[in-house]
Design an enzyme around this catalytic site. Sequence first.
Site, PDB file in Angstrom:
ATOM      1  N   HIS A 203      21.709   3.750  10.405  1.00 18.34           N
ATOM      2  CA  HIS A 203      21.170   4.923  11.016  1.00 18.34           C
ATOM      3  C   HIS A 203      19.611   4.629  11.292  1.00 18.34           C
ATOM      4  O   HIS A 203      19.349   4.600  12.170  1.00 18.34           O
ATOM      5  CB  HIS A 203      21.303   6.096   9.834  1.00 18.34           C
TER       6      HIS A 203
ATOM      7  N   TYR B 177      -8.753   3.841  -4.177  1.00 14.94           N
ATOM      8  CA  TYR B 177      -9.117   3.206  -2.725  1.00 14.94           C
ATOM      9  C   TYR B 177      -8.467   4.384  -1.883  1.00 14.94           C
ATOM     10  O   TYR B 177      -7.372   4.675  -1.937  1.00 14.94           O
ATOM     11  CB  TYR B 177      -8.000   2.230  -2.395  1.00 14.94           C
TER      12      TYR B 177
ATOM     13  N   ASP C  97       0.854  -1.465   0.081  1.00 10.49           N
ATOM     14  CA  ASP C  97       0.031   0.015  -0.121  1.00 10.49           C
ATOM     15  C   ASP C  97       0.765   1.339   0.034  1.00 10.49           C
ATOM     16  O   ASP C  97       0.288   2.349  -0.331  1.00 10.49           O
ATOM     17  CB  ASP C  97      -0.886   0.186   1.115  1.00 10.49           C
TER      18      ASP C  97
END
Length: 126
Positions: free
Chosen positions: A61, A119, A10
């Site tokens: 990091h 969506y 997504d």
Amino acid sequence: MPIFGTTHADYFYGDIPVTRKLTSLEIEGSYEWETGSVIIERFLADNLDPLDYPGVLVNRHGPFAWGSNVAKAVEAAVAVECIAQIALKTMELAPRLKPIEPELLDKHFGRKHGPGAYYGQEKEKS
């Protein structure tokens, strides 16, 4: 970070990129500048579009994220952290699990991003 599921899809159109380690010279020199340089280097190496990958893990990091506004950048940063937790638990439960199928990646990413997105999109007010 491998793409195992639809939550990842997504937000990212594939694995979350990870940079190489900075060299001693880069760390001792213009550290902040060089950190940005390894991010750019990573995206150029695989011709990644920053709009398709709204974040990166900088080796040794942590995540850097961006978006069209501050809220979207924070959302991308939170997504990286959540996706990392999901990936870790997935690897613990199913160490041989393969990445999701390309068609499932295309469906999930495409329905939220790009010209065909539908969506979660607000309808245009008339």
